[in-house]
Design a protein around this motif. Sequence first.
Motif, PDB file in Angstrom:
ATOM      1  N   GLU A 109     -13.741  -2.894  -3.450  1.00 29.88           N
ATOM      2  CA  GLU A 109     -14.886  -2.162  -2.253  1.00 29.88           C
ATOM      3  C   GLU A 109     -14.984  -2.979  -0.955  1.00 29.88           C
ATOM      4  N   ALA A 110     -14.558  -4.337  -1.527  1.00 31.15           N
ATOM      5  CA  ALA A 110     -14.934  -5.367  -0.450  1.00 31.15           C
ATOM      6  C   ALA A 110     -13.743  -5.653   0.512  1.00 31.15           C
ATOM      7  N   ARG A 114      -6.992  -1.270   4.697  1.00 24.90           N
ATOM      8  CA  ARG A 114      -5.830  -0.809   4.455  1.00 24.90           C
ATOM      9  C   ARG A 114      -5.277  -1.660   2.987  1.00 24.90           C
ATOM     10  N   CYS A 115      -5.683  -2.880   2.782  1.00 28.11           N
ATOM     11  CA  CYS A 115      -5.427  -3.774   1.669  1.00 28.11           C
ATOM     12  C   CYS A 115      -6.044  -2.731   0.443  1.00 28.11           C
ATOM     13  N   ARG A 116      -7.081  -2.226   0.560  1.00 27.00           N
ATOM     14  CA  ARG A 116      -7.892  -1.578  -0.503  1.00 27.00           C
ATOM     15  C   ARG A 116      -6.950  -0.354  -0.578  1.00 27.00           C
ATOM     16  N   ARG A 149      -2.660  -9.710  -2.250  1.00 28.05           N
ATOM     17  CA  ARG A 149      -3.985 -10.035  -1.724  1.00 28.05           C
ATOM     18  C   ARG A 149      -5.152  -9.649  -2.637  1.00 28.05           C
ATOM     19  N   ALA A 150      -5.078  -8.212  -2.894  1.00 29.00           N
ATOM     20  CA  ALA A 150      -6.183  -7.574  -3.820  1.00 29.00           C
ATOM     21  C   ALA A 150      -6.071  -7.976  -5.026  1.00 29.00           C
ATOM     22  N   GLU A 156      -9.783 -14.022  -8.779  1.00 30.90           N
ATOM     23  CA  GLU A 156     -10.697 -14.871  -8.394  1.00 30.90           C
ATOM     24  C   GLU A 156     -12.075 -14.430  -8.647  1.00 30.90           C
ATOM     25  N   GLY A 157     -12.396 -13.390  -8.705  1.00 30.81           N
ATOM     26  CA  GLY A 157     -13.797 -12.721  -8.821  1.00 30.81           C
ATOM     27  C   GLY A 157     -13.925 -12.612 -10.267  1.00 30.81           C
TER      28      GLY A 157
END
Length: 166
Positions: A109-110, A114-116, A149-150, A156-157
Amino acid sequence: MSAFEQYYVEVLRFLTRKLRDHDSAQDLTQETFSRALTLPPGGDVASPRGLLYQIARNLLIDRYRSSKRQSHENLEDIDESCIVAPGSWQPEAQAESSQHAARLVAIIEALPPRCRQAFVLHRIDGLSQSEVAKQMGISTNMVEKHIIRAMVACREGSASGQDSKG
């Protein structure tokens, strides 16, 4: 070109990925188109593709529910004293899994919109990168960058969530 000709292979691939069984996916794809054809005439369908995917998702849900019902019926025949819950059913494992899922949802969600969108279309809806590119009106290369990127953000998260546990 009819919706059948245009979307059959796409819906079949989607269901094959979800079910991991080509024969079952073919059956559900046929049922998807059968149900689409039996809808009452006169209803304006804004997106035949969207309608087909919605029907396919509903069939997947029905199939899942049916298999759960059947497995519960089979459990009634088993002596309850011999049942030991696997680790994934233990409360601690369920809580950990829920926390991990919540972290991933927050990360997704963060992401920039467009990436999401590219990530969800590809990883959740099961579209190929070229299909995502076509739907979003961007290059396949840009879709790939969004997905990478996602994925990096999710990894990482997840890693930071693992570090904070112990």
